[in-house]
Design an enzyme around this catalytic site. Structure first.
Site, PDB file in Angstrom:
ATOM      1  N   CYS A 246      41.323 -65.125 129.364  1.00 48.22           N
ATOM      2  CA  CYS A 246      40.894 -63.832 128.803  1.00 48.22           C
ATOM      3  C   CYS A 246      41.282 -62.703 129.751  1.00 48.22           C
ATOM      4  CB  CYS A 246      39.381 -63.862 128.568  1.00 48.22           C
ATOM      5  SG  CYS A 246      38.699 -62.252 128.120  1.00 48.22           S
TER       6      CYS A 246
ATOM      7  N   CYS B 102      38.656 -60.026 130.419  1.00 44.91           N
ATOM      8  CA  CYS B 102      37.607 -60.467 131.349  1.00 44.91           C
ATOM      9  C   CYS B 102      38.128 -60.510 132.790  1.00 44.91           C
ATOM     10  CB  CYS B 102      37.121 -61.866 130.985  1.00 44.91           C
ATOM     11  SG  CYS B 102      36.940 -62.150 129.223  1.00 44.91           S
ATOM     12  N   ASP B 103      39.302 -61.050 132.991  1.00 50.58           N
ATOM     13  CA  ASP B 103      39.723 -61.388 134.356  1.00 50.58           C
ATOM     14  C   ASP B 103      40.961 -60.637 134.864  1.00 50.58           C
ATOM     15  OD1 ASP B 103      37.640 -63.195 134.341  1.00 50.58           O
ATOM     16  OD2 ASP B 103      38.871 -64.844 133.607  1.00 50.58           O
TER      17      ASP B 103
END
Ligand code: NAP
Length: 308
Positions: A131, A134-135
């Site tokens: 993701c 997200c990261d």
């Protein structure tokens, strides 16, 4: 006979559990094979509101589990094999037993498609990610690889250029299936280098991913590329297998919903990634879990009127 069974234990399922437990519905949460869901495979989560220093994915899920339990939700480590939503009470079958309930919330999530190579699980969260939203921010000034040729891959590659100094977008074909507008945006981005007709054949490293072995499918040539991080964007697989023939499906095997959380069966509600190919965020899943629980509560109280 239960009032409410929640299938799934990620942010959607556990938020539904917190809300419905506080409403005295005594929900049973069937956790599935990964209690806590996809966040168990991440490290630091920096975009969940309320954690200004970030929080580790597994720690966040432990907090949600504790919060749901303290209001009376029962978390059961069982995997749903099949369901019968054609007759009431609804039936949910696990290997251990058959549950019966008046209402159901399906929050079984989705799993990222993986390449299935050696070390993939070991390096998940340690150089391999699923993701970018997200990261991606962990790779400020670094070099990363994005794998895939669909909308997700092209969108994620473009997104990561905000942080990374270089993004290699690796696709096994010589053209993308992504929409034209997203392709144009990526193709015009000087930070993205396109690597066509290529696939990863090995993940290399000790404790975390350090480099990858790449195969050029046209020439048969193998090369090793040093890399800071790698994002898999080769699609997701919604966990909908037990609901085939029981609930209406949308495209790509996701569940169809109307008004965000209503399935086509009254009394069966849906929340989170199992019906959401677009946002796939912990916070959106939690929000949908809340909505499903509020609707289930209304349904059980006989107050549901004209929805959807
Ligand atoms: P997708 O459209 O299924 O694309 C998957 C990509 O991964 C394809 O390029 C595929 O290559 C490649 N792939 C699959 N398995 C692979 C493997 N083992 N090794 C290497 N490559 C592999 O998935 P998606 O991009 O996640 O999109 C899913 C749905 O969400 C689509 O409907 C998409 O339009 C939608 N979506 C929309 C947005 C948006 O509108 N903002 C953003 C993201 C996603 P092949 O072509 O060779 O099979």
């Amino acid at each position: 006979m239960e009032k409410l069974i929640i299938i799934g234990s990620g942010p959607a399922g556990l938020t539904a559990a917190i809300y419905s437990a506080r409403a005295d519905l005594g929900p049973i949460v069937l956790e599935g094979d990964t209690p806590g869901g996809q966040l168990l495979w991440t490290t630091q989560v920096e975009n969940f509101p309320g954690f200004d220093q970030g929080v580790l994915g597994p720690a966040l899920m432990q907090k949600m589990q504790k919060q749901a339990k303290q209001f009376g939700a029962k978390l059961v480590s069982e995997i749903v094999q099949s369901v019968d939503f054609k007759y009431r009470p609804f039936k949910v079958v696990t290997l251990a037993k058959t549950y019966q309930a008046e209402a159901i919330i399906v929050a079984s999530g989705a799993r990222p498609r993986m390449l299935g190579l050696k070390n993939e699980k070991k390096f998940l969260g340690k150089g391999i990610h699923t993701c970018a939203t997200c990261d991606g921010a962990f790779y400020r000034g670094k070099e990363v690889i994005v794998i895939g040729g669909g909308d997700s891959a092209v969108e994620e590659a473009t997104f990561i250029t905000k942080f990374a100094k270089k993004v290699y977008l690796i696709h096994r074909k010589d053209s993308f299936s992504a929409s034209d507008i997203m392709q144009k945006r990526a193709l015009g981005d000087s930070k993205i280098e396109f690597v066509w007709n290529s696939e990863i054949t090995a993940y290399l490293g000790q404790e975390r991913l350090e480099s990858v072995e790449l195969l050029n499918r046209q020439t048969g040539q193998k090369t090793v590329r040093k890399i800071d991080g790698l994002f898999l964007a080769v699609g997701h697989i919604p966990n909908t297998e037990p609901f085939l023939g029981q609930l209406k499906f949308a495209k790509h095997d996701y569940l169809e919903v109307s008004n965000q959380v209503f399935s086509d069966v009254p009394g069966v509600f849906v929340a989170g990634d199992v019906a959401d190919w677009r946002y796939r965020q912990a916070v959106t899943a939690a929000g949908l879990g809340c909505m499903a629980a509020l609707e289930a509560e209304k349904y059980l109280a006989g107050l549901a009127k004209d929805m959807p």
